[in-house]
Design an enzyme around this catalytic site. Structure first.
Site, mmCIF file in Angstrom:
data_model
loop_
_atom_site.group_PDB
_atom_site.id
_atom_site.type_symbol
_atom_site.label_atom_id
_atom_site.label_comp_id
_atom_site.label_asym_id
_atom_site.label_seq_id
_atom_site.Cartn_x
_atom_site.Cartn_y
_atom_site.Cartn_z
ATOM 1 N N ILE A 49 0.880 -1.161 0.000
ATOM 2 C CA ILE A 49 0.000 0.000 0.000
ATOM 3 C C ILE A 49 0.918 1.211 0.000
ATOM 4 C CG2 ILE A 49 -0.194 -0.128 2.530
ATOM 5 C CD1 ILE A 49 -2.909 1.191 2.363
ATOM 6 N N SER A 50 0.711 2.139 -0.919
ATOM 7 C CA SER A 50 1.615 3.277 -1.073
ATOM 8 C C SER A 50 1.597 4.174 0.153
ATOM 9 C CB SER A 50 1.229 4.105 -2.304
ATOM 10 O OG SER A 50 1.404 3.369 -3.488
#
Length: 202
Positions: free
Chosen positions: A51-52
């Protein structure tokens, strides 16, 4: 998180800031990573994917200049977090994910949390989602060494695309603006995204 990690680093779009404040990032990370859900860094979500970091999600969303009436194509659903953020800024988000396990998890989490204007499907994001094209914006969450022509074709005139381009060691976040006279391409900043995955040829 919004004030310290995002607003102070130059993100000023009120819609993006509001969305980042509204979407509960901890709901989109594995339970063992929840203590770090609001750290400004990417987190593992399994299957070699991440997840960025919140700042990058906000930065990419802001560069798309989204309006409430816009339709967005997202390539790389991942956890569903970025789609949730985009859904609070745009009218509709169409998101494609290649990994079945992530499709199931993201679809469930988005539905559970009430994000009704996000549509997720499994498939090769390289080909986009022609049935719903054109899109006002396209956002790609995995890196490849060129810009897929199907995504360019599915971008509306005056539309914008943001995509990481490069290899495992050298990537740039690239902004594409599509006009009647052609494309305008601008490298914005260095980034590090997971590699773009495609379906194996039959």
């Amino acid at each position: 998180m919004v004030v310290r990690q995002i607003e102070r680093r130059g993100i000023s779009d009120k819609g993006v800031l509001r969305a980042m404040g509204e979407v509960p990032r901890h709901e989109f990370v594995p339970s063992e990573a929840r203590a770090h859900a609001y750290d400004d860094r990417p987190l593992e979500i399994g299957f070699g994917q991440t997840i960025s970091q919140p700042y990058i999600v906000a930065f990419m969303a802001e560069r798309l200049l989204l309006k409430p009436s816009d339709r967005v194509l997202e390539v790389g659903t991942g956890s569903g977090y970025q789609a949730a953020v985009l859904s609070r800024v745009a009218k509709q988000v169409f998101s494609i994910e290649i990994l079945d396990e992530l499709i199931i998890r993201a679809t469930w989490d988005l539905k559970r949390l009430g994000y009704q204007n996000v549509l997720v499907k499994g498939g090769d994001g390289y080909e986009g989602w022609p049935e719903f094209a054109p899109f006002n914006a396209v956002i790609v969450a995995a890196a490849l060494d060129h810009i897929p022509q199907p995504l360019i074709r599915q971008l509306s005139e005056s539309g914008r695309m943001i995509i990481p381009v490069g290899n495992a060691h050298d990537q740039q976040l690239v902004l594409i603006e599509k006009h009647a006279a052609g494309l305008r391409r601008q490298a914005i900043c260095p980034v590090r995204f997971v590699p773009f995955k495609r379906k194996a040829a039959d």
